[in-house]
Motif scaffolding. Sequence first.
Motif, mmCIF file in Angstrom:
data_model
loop_
_atom_site.group_PDB
_atom_site.id
_atom_site.type_symbol
_atom_site.label_atom_id
_atom_site.label_comp_id
_atom_site.label_asym_id
_atom_site.label_seq_id
_atom_site.Cartn_x
_atom_site.Cartn_y
_atom_site.Cartn_z
ATOM 1 N N MET A 19 0.829 -1.206 0.000
ATOM 2 C CA MET A 19 0.000 0.000 0.000
ATOM 3 C C MET A 19 0.864 1.257 0.000
ATOM 4 S SD MET A 19 -2.718 1.430 2.758
ATOM 5 C CE MET A 19 -3.656 -0.078 2.929
ATOM 6 N N THR A 20 0.524 2.152 -0.908
ATOM 7 C CA THR A 20 1.196 3.441 -0.938
ATOM 8 C C THR A 20 0.183 4.526 -0.584
ATOM 9 O OG1 THR A 20 0.708 3.695 -3.302
ATOM 10 C CG2 THR A 20 2.815 2.705 -2.734
ATOM 11 N N LEU A 21 0.681 5.570 0.022
ATOM 12 C CA LEU A 21 -0.154 6.751 0.267
ATOM 13 C C LEU A 21 0.424 7.896 -0.561
ATOM 14 C CD1 LEU A 21 -2.245 8.596 1.604
ATOM 15 C CD2 LEU A 21 -0.741 8.707 3.623
ATOM 16 N N LEU A 22 -0.408 8.401 -1.441
ATOM 17 C CA LEU A 22 -0.018 9.452 -2.370
ATOM 18 C C LEU A 22 -0.573 10.776 -1.848
ATOM 19 C CD1 LEU A 22 1.223 10.023 -5.131
ATOM 20 C CD2 LEU A 22 -0.868 9.096 -6.167
ATOM 21 N N ARG B 42 -1.241 -0.927 -4.186
ATOM 22 C CA ARG B 42 -2.502 -0.294 -3.833
ATOM 23 C C ARG B 42 -2.212 1.180 -3.537
ATOM 24 N NH1 ARG B 42 -4.455 -3.320 1.143
ATOM 25 N NH2 ARG B 42 -2.265 -3.867 1.299
ATOM 26 N N VAL B 43 -3.183 2.026 -3.773
ATOM 27 C CA VAL B 43 -2.953 3.462 -3.611
ATOM 28 C C VAL B 43 -4.048 4.096 -2.759
ATOM 29 C CG1 VAL B 43 -2.644 5.668 -4.800
ATOM 30 C CG2 VAL B 43 -1.873 3.555 -5.907
ATOM 31 N N ASP C 96 -5.309 3.431 7.913
ATOM 32 C CA ASP C 96 -4.473 2.640 7.020
ATOM 33 C C ASP C 96 -3.006 2.759 7.374
ATOM 34 O OD1 ASP C 96 -6.504 1.578 5.370
ATOM 35 O OD2 ASP C 96 -6.665 3.483 4.327
ATOM 36 N N ARG C 97 -2.282 1.702 7.069
ATOM 37 C CA ARG C 97 -0.855 1.653 7.369
ATOM 38 C C ARG C 97 -0.090 1.400 6.066
ATOM 39 N NH1 ARG C 97 3.299 2.251 11.338
ATOM 40 N NH2 ARG C 97 5.026 1.109 10.440
ATOM 41 N N PRO C 98 0.215 2.482 5.320
ATOM 42 C CA PRO C 98 0.902 2.290 4.037
ATOM 43 C C PRO C 98 2.337 1.787 4.220
ATOM 44 C CG PRO C 98 0.645 4.629 4.523
ATOM 45 C CD PRO C 98 -0.071 3.886 5.602
ATOM 46 N N ASP C 99 2.844 1.136 3.177
ATOM 47 C CA ASP C 99 4.233 0.672 3.173
ATOM 48 C C ASP C 99 5.177 1.771 2.716
ATOM 49 O OD1 ASP C 99 3.884 -2.287 3.733
ATOM 50 O OD2 ASP C 99 2.515 -2.010 2.060
ATOM 51 N N LEU C 100 4.607 2.775 2.047
ATOM 52 C CA LEU C 100 5.413 3.886 1.538
ATOM 53 C C LEU C 100 4.505 5.107 1.375
ATOM 54 C CD1 LEU C 100 8.339 4.505 0.261
ATOM 55 C CD2 LEU C 100 7.197 4.229 -1.940
ATOM 56 N N ILE C 101 5.047 6.270 1.703
ATOM 57 C CA ILE C 101 4.295 7.512 1.506
ATOM 58 C C ILE C 101 5.035 8.378 0.488
ATOM 59 C CG2 ILE C 101 3.447 9.651 2.568
ATOM 60 C CD1 ILE C 101 3.274 8.111 5.229
ATOM 61 N N ILE D 40 10.525 3.854 -6.794
ATOM 62 C CA ILE D 40 9.541 3.371 -5.828
ATOM 63 C C ILE D 40 9.845 1.922 -5.451
ATOM 64 C CG2 ILE D 40 7.093 2.821 -5.465
ATOM 65 C CD1 ILE D 40 7.878 5.864 -5.544
ATOM 66 N N ALA D 41 10.168 1.109 -6.452
ATOM 67 C CA ALA D 41 10.496 -0.301 -6.190
ATOM 68 C C ALA D 41 11.691 -0.402 -5.255
ATOM 69 C CB ALA D 41 10.772 -1.025 -7.505
ATOM 70 N N THR D 42 12.667 0.467 -5.449
ATOM 71 C CA THR D 42 13.853 0.456 -4.595
ATOM 72 C C THR D 42 13.502 0.788 -3.153
ATOM 73 O OG1 THR D 42 15.169 1.186 -6.464
ATOM 74 C CG2 THR D 42 16.147 1.460 -4.281
ATOM 75 N N TYR D 43 12.686 1.822 -2.967
ATOM 76 C CA TYR D 43 12.342 2.230 -1.595
ATOM 77 C C TYR D 43 11.522 1.165 -0.891
ATOM 78 C CZ TYR D 43 13.953 6.776 -3.181
ATOM 79 O OH TYR D 43 14.707 7.785 -3.688
ATOM 80 N N ILE D 44 10.630 0.523 -1.623
ATOM 81 C CA ILE D 44 9.801 -0.515 -0.999
ATOM 82 C C ILE D 44 10.641 -1.754 -0.694
ATOM 83 C CG2 ILE D 44 7.947 -2.167 -1.495
ATOM 84 C CD1 ILE D 44 6.220 0.089 -2.374
#
Length: 131
Positions: free
Chosen positions: A5-8, A29-30, A46-51, A117-121
């Motif tokens: 899950m990402t938060l945009l 997911r966004v 929600d608990r995103p994996d990346l913001i 994004i793939a790198t950060y996740i």
Amino acid sequence: MAGEMTLLVEDNEINRRLEKFLLRSEGYRVREAATAKEAFRVLETDRPDLILMDIQLPDVDGLEVTRKLKGDPATRDIPVVAVTSYAMKGDREKALAAGCVGFITKPIDKAAFVREIATYISHKEQLPDAG
Ligand code: MN
């Protein structure tokens, strides 16, 4: 990678739509927020994996939002990537100092965006205390 899950956080609808499209096409997911206030509301449930954090938001500066997230035990482990259209000398350093793990400049380079994004996740997954 599937379903992270990402938060945009982005107030510009055109940018948000593009970033959302790219994230979803990679299987993420966004969740979306157009203001800092909306972002905090999303984080209540929600608990995103990346913001992804736009720096220029209408209510609170994105770096200030990041500092708040990093100061809260509930959210401090979520990696935040700054996204900004006014990349001036020193902006990257300011973003990192605020607690961001990375820095992406607008206009979005689609291939670079997806790759970063793939790198950060995946970095997050390698942390021993992640999750
Ligand atoms: Mn903005």
